[in-house]
Write a protein that holds these residues in place. Structure first.
Motif, PDB file in Angstrom:
ATOM      1  N   CYS A  14       0.813  -1.212   0.000  1.00  0.00           N
ATOM      2  CA  CYS A  14       0.000   0.000   0.000  1.00  0.00           C
ATOM      3  C   CYS A  14       0.852   1.271   0.000  1.00  0.00           C
ATOM      4  N   ALA A  15       2.137   1.133  -0.248  1.00  0.00           N
ATOM      5  CA  ALA A  15       3.047   2.283  -0.216  1.00  0.00           C
ATOM      6  C   ALA A  15       2.642   3.384  -1.186  1.00  0.00           C
ATOM      7  N   LYS A  16       2.052   3.022  -2.296  1.00  0.00           N
ATOM      8  CA  LYS A  16       1.700   4.031  -3.299  1.00  0.00           C
ATOM      9  C   LYS A  16       0.283   4.583  -3.124  1.00  0.00           C
ATOM     10  N   LEU A  17      -0.444   4.056  -2.146  1.00  0.00           N
ATOM     11  CA  LEU A  17      -1.780   4.589  -1.872  1.00  0.00           C
ATOM     12  C   LEU A  17      -1.674   5.906  -1.112  1.00  0.00           C
ATOM     13  N   ASP A  36      -5.962   6.275   2.479  1.00  0.00           N
ATOM     14  CA  ASP A  36      -6.484   5.013   1.969  1.00  0.00           C
ATOM     15  C   ASP A  36      -5.765   3.794   2.537  1.00  0.00           C
ATOM     16  N   ARG A  37      -4.739   4.012   3.319  1.00  0.00           N
ATOM     17  CA  ARG A  37      -3.977   2.905   3.906  1.00  0.00           C
ATOM     18  C   ARG A  37      -4.599   2.461   5.231  1.00  0.00           C
ATOM     19  N   ALA A  38      -4.407   1.193   5.547  1.00  0.00           N
ATOM     20  CA  ALA A  38      -4.840   0.685   6.850  1.00  0.00           C
ATOM     21  C   ALA A  38      -3.863   1.167   7.924  1.00  0.00           C
ATOM     22  N   GLU A  39      -4.299   1.087   9.161  1.00  0.00           N
ATOM     23  CA  GLU A  39      -3.472   1.499  10.301  1.00  0.00           C
ATOM     24  C   GLU A  39      -2.122   0.774  10.293  1.00  0.00           C
ATOM     25  N   ARG A  40      -1.100   1.458  10.749  1.00  0.00           N
ATOM     26  CA  ARG A  40       0.272   0.930  10.871  1.00  0.00           C
ATOM     27  C   ARG A  40       0.895   0.538   9.533  1.00  0.00           C
ATOM     28  N   ALA A  41       0.596   1.262   8.477  1.00  0.00           N
ATOM     29  CA  ALA A  41       1.210   0.988   7.176  1.00  0.00           C
ATOM     30  C   ALA A  41       2.677   1.384   7.171  1.00  0.00           C
ATOM     31  N   PRO A  94      -5.788  -2.887   2.351  1.00  0.00           N
ATOM     32  CA  PRO A  94      -6.596  -3.068   1.150  1.00  0.00           C
ATOM     33  C   PRO A  94      -5.790  -3.454  -0.089  1.00  0.00           C
ATOM     34  N   ALA A  95      -4.477  -3.333  -0.037  1.00  0.00           N
ATOM     35  CA  ALA A  95      -3.658  -3.552  -1.230  1.00  0.00           C
ATOM     36  C   ALA A  95      -2.962  -4.912  -1.269  1.00  0.00           C
ATOM     37  N   ILE A  96      -2.974  -5.657  -0.181  1.00  0.00           N
ATOM     38  CA  ILE A  96      -2.315  -6.966  -0.188  1.00  0.00           C
ATOM     39  C   ILE A  96      -3.172  -7.932  -1.007  1.00  0.00           C
ATOM     40  N   PRO A  97      -2.596  -8.534  -2.053  1.00  0.00           N
ATOM     41  CA  PRO A  97      -3.361  -9.484  -2.873  1.00  0.00           C
ATOM     42  C   PRO A  97      -3.835 -10.676  -2.032  1.00  0.00           C
ATOM     43  N   GLN A  98      -4.986 -11.211  -2.383  1.00  0.00           N
ATOM     44  CA  GLN A  98      -5.568 -12.319  -1.620  1.00  0.00           C
ATOM     45  C   GLN A  98      -4.617 -13.507  -1.545  1.00  0.00           C
ATOM     46  N   ARG A  99      -3.914 -13.803  -2.634  1.00  0.00           N
ATOM     47  CA  ARG A  99      -2.974 -14.938  -2.651  1.00  0.00           C
ATOM     48  C   ARG A  99      -1.869 -14.745  -1.607  1.00  0.00           C
ATOM     49  N   ILE A 100      -1.351 -13.532  -1.512  1.00  0.00           N
ATOM     50  CA  ILE A 100      -0.301 -13.226  -0.531  1.00  0.00           C
ATOM     51  C   ILE A 100      -0.863 -13.318   0.887  1.00  0.00           C
ATOM     52  N   ARG A 101      -2.083 -12.825   1.079  1.00  0.00           N
ATOM     53  CA  ARG A 101      -2.725 -12.886   2.398  1.00  0.00           C
ATOM     54  C   ARG A 101      -2.914 -14.341   2.834  1.00  0.00           C
ATOM     55  N   GLN A 102      -3.288 -15.217   1.903  1.00  0.00           N
ATOM     56  CA  GLN A 102      -3.459 -16.635   2.219  1.00  0.00           C
ATOM     57  C   GLN A 102      -2.122 -17.277   2.604  1.00  0.00           C
ATOM     58  N   ILE A 103      -1.063 -16.945   1.874  1.00  0.00           N
ATOM     59  CA  ILE A 103       0.271 -17.469   2.211  1.00  0.00           C
ATOM     60  C   ILE A 103       0.676 -16.987   3.595  1.00  0.00           C
ATOM     61  N   TYR A 104       0.472 -15.707   3.872  1.00  0.00           N
ATOM     62  CA  TYR A 104       0.794 -15.148   5.184  1.00  0.00           C
ATOM     63  C   TYR A 104       0.056 -15.900   6.288  1.00  0.00           C
TER      64      TYR A 104
END
Length: 128
Positions: A8-11, A15-20, A46-56
């Motif tokens: 989310c660095a470019k948002l 528009d970024r979530a807390e603690r970005a 909001p910017a982390i892709p679902q695939r990355i979130r699942q891996i995390y």
């Protein structure tokens, strides 16, 4: 040193979530800063892709607990890449300092995906 979410660095900040973006005050605070980002940012970014979130999430549930000190690991890793604690404001505050070559190397990696090898050559990192 600042730690920020690469997704989310470019948002716009609004528009970024807390603690970005977080700024640990010392090497010993890096572990807690990252833990706070994991707890308060990663699930709501909001910017982390679902695939990355699942891996995390899968890595989060399979990590072995109670093996070594994560705080010590983060502090030693920071020192290994050239970070040091420094006193500012007459010793009233602490901050983290990066050696100039390490800073350039880290910035190059973040901005271009390239790293500098020990012999000074550029190498492309595998993008995930």
């Amino acid at each position: 040193i600042g730690l920020r979410c690469a997704y989310c660095a470019k948002l716009r900040p609004a528009d970024r979530a807390e603690r970005a973006i977080c700024y640990p005050s010392s090497i010993s605070r890096m572990y807690q800063t990252v833990a706070d980002m994991q707890r308060f940012h990663f699930e709501s970014c909001p910017a982390i892709p679902q695939r990355i979130r699942q891996i995390y999430r899968s890595l989060k549930t399979t990590r072995p607990r109670g093996q070594g000190s994560p705080q010590a690991y983060w502090a030693q890793s920071a020192r290994d890449i050239g970070l040091t604690d420094t006193n500012i404001d007459g010793g009233k505050k602490q901050n983290i300092k990066v050696g100039s070559m390490q800073l350039l190397s880290m910035q190059l990696k973040v901005e271009s995906g390239l790293t500098v090898t020990e012999d000074g050559r550029l190498r492309a990192e595998a993008m995930q």
